[in-house]
Design a protein around this motif. Structure first.
Motif, short mmCIF file in Angstrom:
data_model
loop_
_atom_site.label_atom_id
_atom_site.label_comp_id
_atom_site.label_asym_id
_atom_site.label_seq_id
_atom_site.Cartn_x
_atom_site.Cartn_y
_atom_site.Cartn_z
N VAL A 320 -11.58 -34.14 -27.81
CA VAL A 320 -12.87 -33.44 -27.69
C VAL A 320 -13.76 -34.18 -26.71
CG1 VAL A 320 -14.96 -32.74 -28.92
CG2 VAL A 320 -12.72 -32.48 -30.02
N ALA A 321 -13.78 -35.52 -26.80
CA ALA A 321 -14.62 -36.31 -25.90
C ALA A 321 -14.12 -36.22 -24.46
CB ALA A 321 -14.64 -37.77 -26.35
N SER A 322 -12.78 -36.26 -24.28
CA SER A 322 -12.23 -36.23 -22.94
C SER A 322 -12.48 -34.89 -22.26
CB SER A 322 -10.72 -36.51 -22.98
OG SER A 322 -10.46 -37.80 -23.47
N PHE A 323 -12.45 -33.81 -23.05
CA PHE A 323 -12.64 -32.48 -22.49
C PHE A 323 -14.11 -32.03 -22.56
CE2 PHE A 323 -8.15 -32.51 -22.61
CZ PHE A 323 -7.72 -31.54 -21.72
N ARG A 324 -15.00 -32.99 -22.67
CA ARG A 324 -16.43 -32.65 -22.76
C ARG A 324 -16.89 -31.86 -21.53
NH1 ARG A 324 -21.10 -34.26 -25.66
NH2 ARG A 324 -22.71 -32.86 -24.92
N SER A 325 -16.41 -32.27 -20.33
CA SER A 325 -16.84 -31.56 -19.13
C SER A 325 -16.32 -30.13 -19.13
CB SER A 325 -16.34 -32.28 -17.88
OG SER A 325 -14.93 -32.32 -17.83
N THR A 326 -15.13 -29.92 -19.69
CA THR A 326 -14.59 -28.57 -19.80
C THR A 326 -15.42 -27.75 -20.77
OG1 THR A 326 -12.37 -29.41 -19.35
CG2 THR A 326 -12.52 -27.25 -20.35
N LEU A 327 -15.79 -28.35 -21.89
CA LEU A 327 -16.57 -27.64 -22.89
C LEU A 327 -17.99 -27.36 -22.40
CD1 LEU A 327 -15.44 -29.57 -26.09
CD2 LEU A 327 -14.60 -27.39 -25.24
N ASP A 328 -18.44 -28.11 -21.39
CA ASP A 328 -19.77 -27.85 -20.85
C ASP A 328 -19.88 -26.46 -20.24
OD1 ASP A 328 -20.93 -30.16 -21.65
OD2 ASP A 328 -20.73 -31.22 -19.76
N GLU A 329 -18.74 -25.86 -19.88
CA GLU A 329 -18.78 -24.48 -19.41
C GLU A 329 -19.36 -23.57 -20.49
OE1 GLU A 329 -18.22 -23.01 -16.59
OE2 GLU A 329 -17.56 -24.76 -15.47
N ALA A 330 -19.02 -23.87 -21.74
CA ALA A 330 -19.58 -23.09 -22.84
C ALA A 330 -21.06 -23.39 -23.02
CB ALA A 330 -18.82 -23.40 -24.13
N LEU A 331 -21.43 -24.65 -22.85
CA LEU A 331 -22.83 -25.04 -23.01
C LEU A 331 -23.73 -24.41 -21.96
CD1 LEU A 331 -24.74 -26.85 -24.67
CD2 LEU A 331 -24.23 -28.69 -23.08
N GLU A 332 -23.19 -24.23 -20.74
CA GLU A 332 -23.98 -23.70 -19.63
C GLU A 332 -23.90 -22.18 -19.53
OE1 GLU A 332 -25.88 -25.49 -17.69
OE2 GLU A 332 -25.34 -27.41 -18.60
N ALA A 333 -23.12 -21.52 -20.38
CA ALA A 333 -22.93 -20.07 -20.28
C ALA A 333 -24.18 -19.33 -20.76
CB ALA A 333 -21.72 -19.65 -21.09
N SER A 334 -24.31 -18.09 -20.27
CA SER A 334 -25.40 -17.22 -20.74
C SER A 334 -24.99 -16.48 -22.00
CB SER A 334 -25.76 -16.21 -19.66
OG SER A 334 -25.90 -16.81 -18.40
N LEU A 335 -23.66 -16.31 -22.18
CA LEU A 335 -23.14 -15.57 -23.33
C LEU A 335 -21.79 -16.15 -23.71
CD1 LEU A 335 -23.15 -13.09 -25.28
CD2 LEU A 335 -22.03 -11.79 -23.44
N LEU A 336 -21.62 -16.44 -25.01
CA LEU A 336 -20.33 -16.90 -25.53
C LEU A 336 -19.63 -15.74 -26.23
CD1 LEU A 336 -21.14 -20.40 -27.11
CD2 LEU A 336 -20.18 -19.90 -24.86
N LEU A 337 -18.37 -15.55 -25.92
CA LEU A 337 -17.55 -14.56 -26.62
C LEU A 337 -16.56 -15.32 -27.49
CD1 LEU A 337 -16.85 -11.97 -23.77
CD2 LEU A 337 -18.65 -11.92 -25.51
#
Length: 473
Positions: A320-337
């Motif tokens: 989870v920590a290593s893929f934090r930058s990948t998960l930031d795509e979700a954090l920066e999104a306008s809408l989560l599906l």
């Protein structure tokens, strides 16, 4: 031709059911572990389970179940050692406690493992038959995270390679990583996992000569791992800075992120929504790299769709920590599906896992919609039950074009609800930048006068404010 294919290694699954875990949850955990093992390339041919209040500190299982496990793999069933056969008082006390460890749920628990075996469902005879029908299993996979000493003890008792759940997931990530960034992220998690599990070889007590004299081989290996981790983290930080710049450049664009459990159908939806040739495979963690594509057919303003790494129960924290930058795509999104495999009986628990991980990074505040995918596998009654339970959810199948079209309309309606109309004046000296307006807004009308182009546009307030400021400067 299939007869000429090499046989897949055979594995035995091991699980401990705690009092707080129901039979259904325990069965689901083992079924998921079986899929993980299969994704890694092994055939799970037997299962050994035990009800306990906790993992046995030395060998996970009690002595009786440990012997059952060893009977499948051909091991001695006890912890053997190449050292002199001496038993300290502390070890003798530990062995006595392990032998007498009570079964948390079996009746007559104080009678030891013999009573535990009688109290459990008669599932294992068929497992034993399956395991002994061919070559002996050479791998034991435990559905819990094990300490280095537990791994060593189980290997001595079973004579087989022992892996825990975390090790299996890390190895799957290692095999599926494709991009440079994903490989670096996985290597960080893998080294963090391996470092405390390095072992002395048979000559491990010998000291190294020359540089580093006085350190054992394991200590030198751990130092190399620390140096490699520092190098990887520095390289990953540079990649993350580049990604931050790209995300900043997309800040005014409409962004949708597909999130959900592994193998829920996110990549299939990504392909259907964007027309991109992303990898689609019926296996766990097929997608580890974040893919960003424009909604197809393209809209004005454009809508970007991101496919993110899937989640799973007991996902190692290092991953989870290593893929934090990948998960930031979700954090920066306008809408989560939130994509859910509605045909999976455990989808409720899977959805909670997804929400839990996103809560950790603060993405639970992002607006979201629930997508109940793979409903083509359900009958009418099951679909109606889902609609009654989740009236706001979107029921669909990524393989039905009409469902994908309805989802596309829903996405556009979400963004249109937050759009506003405004007038922009673009001086003739800045006509070369008019493409920015068409990229980030919908142009409703365009007229010309002595001051330049006058455009009536519709778009997000932030995008319009930035464009207004840019052309006034």
């Amino acid at each position: 031709m299939s007869k000429n294919l090499p046989a897949r290694p055979r594995a035995v699954l091991v699980g401990v059911q705690f009092p707080s875990v129901s039979d259904t949850e325990h069965a689901a955990d083992l079924a998921e572990l079986r899929r993980l093992v299969h994704t890694l390339g092994y055939d799970a041919v037997a299962t050994v389970t035990q009800r306990r209040s906790g993992l046995a500190s030395g060998t996970v299982l009690g002595t009786g179940k440990l012997k059952d496990l060893a009977a499948l793999t051909g091991g001695p069933g006890v912890i053997t050692s190449g050292a002199r056969n001496q038993t300290s008082k502390a070890r003798a006390k530990w062995e006595a406690e392990e032998e007498d460890a009570p079964d948390a749920e079996a009746s007559g628990a104080e009678e030891g493992d013999a009573e535990e075996e009688e109290a459990e469902p008669p599932e294992e005879p068929s497992d034993v038959e399956a395991a002994t029908a061919g070559p002996r299993p050479t791998v034991v996979v435990v559905d819990h995270e094990l300490s280095p000493s537990q791994l060593r003890n189980l290997e001595k008792a079973t004579g087989a390679l022992v892996m825990d759940r975390t090790g299996v997931i890390v190895d799957i990530f290692h095999r599926h990583a494709r991009s440079h960034e994903a490989r670096m992220q996985v290597e960080i998690a893998r080294l963090n996992y391996l470092a405390p599990r390095l072992r002395e070889s048979s000559g491990g007590s010998e000291r190294q000569q020359g540089r580093g004299a006085g350190d054992s081989a394991v200590e030198l290996d751990r130092r190399k791992i620390r140096d490699r981790l520092a190098e990887l983290r520095e390289g990953l930080a540079a990649i993350e800075r580049e990604q931050d710049h790209r995300r900043y450049a997309r800040r005014d664009q409409l962004r949708v992120a597909l999130v959900g459990y592994t193998n829920a159908g996110k990549s299939s939806l990504m392909r259907a929504l964007t027309g991109s040739e992303v990898l689609v495979a019926d296996q766990l963690f097929a997608t580890l790299d974040t893919t960003v594509r424009a909604l197809h057919p393209e809209t004005r303003p454009r809508v970007l769709v991101s496919d993110t790494v899937g989640f799973i129960q007991k996902l190692p924290h290092d991953l989870v920590a290593s893929f934090r930058s990948t998960l930031d795509e979700a954090l920066e999104a306008s809408l989560l599906l939130y994509v859910v495999d509605a045909s999976d009986p455990t989808w409720d628990a899977q959805l909670e896992v997804t929400r839990s991980v996103l809560r950790e990074i603060g993405a639970d505040a992002v607006p979201s919609r629930l997508l109940l995918n793979k409903v083509d596998r359900l009958d009418d009654a099951a679909r109606e039950a889902l609609r009654a339970r989740h009236p706001d959810a979107i029921l669909l199948s990524a393989h039905r074009p009409e469902d994908v079209a309805a989802l596309r309309r829903s996405i556009l309606q979400f963004f249109e609800a937050s759009m506003v109309e405004a007038d922009l004046v673009i001086p003739y000296a800045n006509q070369g930048r008019i493409g920015e307006v068409y990229e980030h807004t919908t142009v409703l009308s365009q007229e010309y006068d002595e001051s330049g182009s006058r455009l009536r546009v519709r778009g997000l307030p932030g995008a319009i404010a930035r464009l207004t400021q840019a052309f006034q400067a």
